[in-house]
Design an enzyme around this catalytic site. Structure first.
Site, PDB file in Angstrom:
ATOM      1  N   LEU A   1      24.324  24.798 -16.249  1.00  0.00           N
ATOM      2  CA  LEU A   1      24.570  23.414 -15.849  1.00  0.00           C
ATOM      3  C   LEU A   1      23.280  22.630 -15.655  1.00  0.00           C
ATOM      4  CD1 LEU A   1      27.430  23.934 -13.222  1.00  0.00           C
ATOM      5  CD2 LEU A   1      27.651  23.158 -15.597  1.00  0.00           C
TER       6      LEU A   1
ATOM      7  N   ALA B   1      18.772  22.925 -14.106  1.00  0.00           N
ATOM      8  CA  ALA B   1      17.696  23.663 -13.451  1.00  0.00           C
ATOM      9  C   ALA B   1      16.950  22.735 -12.515  1.00  0.00           C
ATOM     10  CB  ALA B   1      16.738  24.252 -14.487  1.00  0.00           C
TER      11      ALA B   1
ATOM     12  N   GLY C   1      13.720  22.792  -9.083  1.00  0.00           N
ATOM     13  CA  GLY C   1      12.409  23.318  -8.759  1.00  0.00           C
ATOM     14  C   GLY C   1      12.406  24.794  -8.433  1.00  0.00           C
TER      15      GLY C   1
ATOM     16  N   GLY D   1      15.161  27.086  -9.252  1.00  0.00           N
ATOM     17  CA  GLY D   1      16.069  27.956  -9.982  1.00  0.00           C
ATOM     18  C   GLY D   1      16.984  27.232 -10.941  1.00  0.00           C
ATOM     19  N   SER D   2      17.953  27.992 -11.470  1.00  0.00           N
ATOM     20  CA  SER D   2      18.916  27.473 -12.439  1.00  0.00           C
ATOM     21  C   SER D   2      20.327  27.632 -11.894  1.00  0.00           C
ATOM     22  CB  SER D   2      18.791  28.235 -13.764  1.00  0.00           C
ATOM     23  OG  SER D   2      17.486  28.103 -14.300  1.00  0.00           O
ATOM     24  N   VAL D   3      21.220  26.746 -12.352  1.00  0.00           N
ATOM     25  CA  VAL D   3      22.615  26.770 -11.917  1.00  0.00           C
ATOM     26  C   VAL D   3      23.509  26.935 -13.142  1.00  0.00           C
ATOM     27  CG1 VAL D   3      24.456  25.533 -10.724  1.00  0.00           C
ATOM     28  CG2 VAL D   3      22.099  25.297  -9.935  1.00  0.00           C
TER      29      VAL D   3
ATOM     30  N   LYS E   1      23.893  30.085  -8.663  1.00  0.00           N
ATOM     31  CA  LYS E   1      22.492  29.663  -8.617  1.00  0.00           C
ATOM     32  C   LYS E   1      21.596  30.878  -8.586  1.00  0.00           C
ATOM     33  CE  LYS E   1      19.268  26.584  -6.252  1.00  0.00           C
ATOM     34  NZ  LYS E   1      19.128  25.509  -5.252  1.00  0.00           N
TER      35      LYS E   1
ATOM     36  N   ASP F   1      17.106  17.480   2.559  1.00  0.00           N
ATOM     37  CA  ASP F   1      16.883  17.028   1.178  1.00  0.00           C
ATOM     38  C   ASP F   1      18.106  16.271   0.675  1.00  0.00           C
ATOM     39  OD1 ASP F   1      15.470  16.617  -1.158  1.00  0.00           O
ATOM     40  OD2 ASP F   1      16.036  18.541  -2.055  1.00  0.00           O
TER      41      ASP F   1
END
Length: 346
Positions: A66, A68, A70, A72-74, A87, A201
């Protein structure tokens, strides 16, 4: 003249949520469903506090990537036959400590259940052989669309310097829709703050919109538990977050409170109502001006002047981004104000 911006301190050395420092879950290699020929090693125990959320890797089926960020990737996937988001937190080569902190911070919301919070389903520090992943977190699938994409129509755009897609004008968001989404987000914040958790955040890119048109706060990689902060003699200031949405007291290195999320919400609400980017210019100049000169996005847009509800909304935003954290409303008071404003709008 000394800079009002704080020097960046070091992170504390331990981020595990338990004194049991053993790895979480298993296996170190993915099972046959994900990696042909792999075998399932014996699963080590999770830290006691998180034993309930151990991953059953045989039930994981990745579908598509889906995006990426800072840390990691999802991926979209299924877990036990149910759609989920997975994630994978990267081992950041420049700051592995920050990567570890991000992984454990994501689990601050483990066990929490709320309609406006993306739920953690399972987690593991065991990763596929040869991968650059520090750990894996399985979450409720909150939706394909972020609030950022709804505001700016920015799906598929490359990321900008602030870690968000470059902006272009999106579809029209009515004042009523802005208030509806705002109430969703504030309800989520109220719940988090009641659990002594601060997100740190909050921004449109970290707010998912479900198929039922419900906003869900996601990405807790910068979050903190207030009780954990009190356990350390030296303050812990998160290194992550997005500078355009970061409260001035945090930029100055002062203590973390739930009012930092209220400031971030004000910038987010301003984005929803104006469909504009909050600032333009050099990052360091913006940071200095926010702290030293109380720089804020402009409230001169027509939406804040053409109607009484718009004027009241501008007043709400102004109160939420006041320089003094103590002078900002709590999430509970904010919920009352926004509910009243939405009822007035009809």
């Amino acid at each position: 003249m000394p800079s009002p911006l704080a020097l960046r301190p070091y992170l504390r050395s331990e981020f595990s949520p338990s004194v049991d420092a053993r790895p979480c879950s298993s296996p170190s290699e993915l099972p046959a469903k994900l990696l042909l020929g792999a075998t399932l090693p014996r699963a080590p125990r999770l830290p006691r506090r998180l034993a309930w959320c151990s991953i059953d890797w045989e039930q994981v089926c990745l579908l598509q990537r889906l995006g990426a960020g800072g840390f990691g990737s999802v991926y979209k996937a299924t877990y036990r036959g149910v759609p989920v988001a997975i994630k994978q937190v990267n081992k950041c080569t420049k700051n592995r400590l920050a990567s570890r902190r991000s992984f454990w911070a994501e689990l601050n919301v483990a066990r929490l259940r709320h309609d406006n919070i993306v739920r953690v389903v399972a987690a593991s520090t065991r990763t596929p052989a040869g991968s650059n992943s520090l750990g894996t977190i399985i979450m409720e699938f909150g939706g394909n669309v972020t609030l950022h994409q709804v505001i700016y129509g920015a799906a598929g755009h490359p990321e900008g310097d602030a870690g968000e897609p470059h902006c272009r004008t999106g579809g029209q968001l009515s004042l009523g829709k802005c208030l509806k989404y705002s109430l969703d987000v504030v309800n989520g914040l109220l719940f988090l703050h009641s659990q002594s958790i601060v997100h740190l955040d909050l921004k449109p890119a970290n707010i998912l919109i479900s198929e039922q048109d419900v906003c869900k706060i996601s990405d807790f990689g910068c979050s903190e538990k207030l009780e954990d902060l009190l356990c350390f003699q030296t303050p812990s200031y998160p290194l992550g977050g997005t500078y355009t949405h970061r409260a001035p007291e945090l930029l100055k290195g002062e203590g973390v409170t739930p009012k930092a999320d209220i400031y971030s919400f004000a910038i987010t609400l301003w984005q929803m109502t104006t469909k504009q980017a909050p600032y333009s210019g050099e990052r360091q100049h913006i940071l200095y001006a926010v702290v030293a000169y109380d720089l804020r996005p402009s409230l001169s847009a027509a939406v804040f002047e053409d109607s009484l509800p718009g004027q009241r909304l501008g007043d709400v935003i102004q109160r939420c981004w006041r320089p003094s954290a103590a002078q900002r409303p709590s999430a509970r008071l904010l919920l009352v104000d926004l509910t009243s404003l939405k009822a007035e709008l009809g």
